[in-house]
Motif scaffolding. Sequence first.
Motif, PDB file in Angstrom:
ATOM      1  N   GLN A 182       0.805  -1.217   0.000  1.00 28.70           N
ATOM      2  CA  GLN A 182       0.000   0.000   0.000  1.00 28.70           C
ATOM      3  C   GLN A 182       0.841   1.272   0.000  1.00 28.70           C
ATOM      4  N   GLU A 183       2.173   1.088   0.205  1.00 32.03           N
ATOM      5  CA  GLU A 183       3.090   2.229   0.303  1.00 32.03           C
ATOM      6  C   GLU A 183       2.622   3.204   1.391  1.00 32.03           C
ATOM      7  N   ARG A 184       2.282   2.625   2.541  1.00 32.98           N
ATOM      8  CA  ARG A 184       1.790   3.435   3.659  1.00 32.98           C
ATOM      9  C   ARG A 184       2.260   2.787   4.958  1.00 32.98           C
ATOM     10  N   ASN A 185       3.331   3.318   5.547  1.00 34.80           N
ATOM     11  CA  ASN A 185       3.947   2.697   6.718  1.00 34.80           C
ATOM     12  C   ASN A 185       3.464   3.335   8.021  1.00 34.80           C
ATOM     13  N   VAL A 186       2.153   3.376   8.214  1.00 38.76           N
ATOM     14  CA  VAL A 186       1.582   4.006   9.404  1.00 38.76           C
ATOM     15  C   VAL A 186       0.971   2.938  10.300  1.00 38.76           C
ATOM     16  N   ILE A 187       1.172   3.097  11.611  1.00 37.59           N
ATOM     17  CA  ILE A 187       0.560   2.199  12.589  1.00 37.59           C
ATOM     18  C   ILE A 187      -0.017   3.041  13.710  1.00 37.59           C
ATOM     19  N   THR A 188      -1.204   2.705  14.162  1.00 39.80           N
ATOM     20  CA  THR A 188      -1.851   3.468  15.227  1.00 39.80           C
ATOM     21  C   THR A 188      -1.150   3.227  16.564  1.00 39.80           C
ATOM     22  N   PHE A 189      -1.445   4.089  17.528  1.00 39.82           N
ATOM     23  CA  PHE A 189      -0.884   3.934  18.863  1.00 39.82           C
ATOM     24  C   PHE A 189      -1.286   2.579  19.453  1.00 39.82           C
ATOM     25  N   GLY A 190      -2.566   2.212  19.282  1.00 39.55           N
ATOM     26  CA  GLY A 190      -3.037   0.921  19.778  1.00 39.55           C
ATOM     27  C   GLY A 190      -2.393  -0.252  19.065  1.00 39.55           C
ATOM     28  N   GLY A 191      -2.209  -0.115  17.737  1.00 43.85           N
ATOM     29  CA  GLY A 191      -1.542  -1.168  16.979  1.00 43.85           C
ATOM     30  C   GLY A 191      -0.102  -1.351  17.407  1.00 43.85           C
TER      31      GLY A 191
END
Length: 314
Positions: free
Chosen positions: A87-96
């Motif tokens: 997805q070319e999107r290296n984001v993770i939530t705080f909970g993740g």
Amino acid sequence: MWASNVSTTSDFTLVGLFSHTRPHLILFFLVATMFTTGLLGNTILIFLMATDSRLHTPMYFLLSQLSLLDIGFPLVTIPKMVADFLQERNVITFGGCATQMFFLMLMGVSEGVLLSFMSYDRYVAVCHPLHYQVLMRGQVCLVMVGASWFSGALVASIQTSITLRFPYCASHTVDHFFCELPALLKLSCADTSAYELALSVSGVLILLLPLSLVFTSYGHVLGAVLRMRSAEARHKAFTTCSSHMAVVGLFYGAAVFMYMVPGSYHSPQQDNMVSLFYSLITPTLNPLIYSLRNREVRMAFVKAMGRANFRVKQ
């Protein structure tokens, strides 16, 4: 005060291992192949140990728990890394991020303790074979497995809750491909030196105590093996124990580097490679080490394949 400064809705950005270049694409497909191989190998081992009566022994019961942990390790990190790459999107939530860190520590500590119990199992089998059925009876095995999972859950709960209470008010870019405790601490704008010292001390207890039990057990095993008169018995004991030692060396070597060597002595790139090693390569190699060097497992696999072929022909 720290808790009030932390935004539980803040996202972290993970620095992925791969870019969309030819060499990185090759490495990406290699990682995907190893992930699939490890998942399949550990699942087959658990299936064989559950269905073949010859593998209903304390050693294989403990080994099935190791395979279960080796399934969980890559599942926590690799699917997320693959999805980010595609997805070319290296984001993770705080909970993740909190979830990744908790389960990685849970499985890491549990596996370390479990490996020490597996070494004790081999010590009893080789050095006290007449008392094996008593010393390694079903209740004892259940206590060992329960202690492994409980110790992992306890350490993971404590360390995750403390780490996530630090304020992360500066950069939210984690120089890692998943949320690992040392990498996350580098982002805190508070003084974490006391906590890092406490982690080093706890690392001695969490890693070195089980490792000392492993060395003690296999030291006695080696002495007993060398005293055996039968070459066949000596070869069988040495083959089984050397497989266990190979797994212990792979796991503890990476863990000691990550959690006992001070962060100033290794770079983020080295951290990534070592983390990839213990979260993917070691879980992939473990079923190969046990199955290829273990006659009972090979026989159980051949028997299962024979039953499958018979059903297909019918």
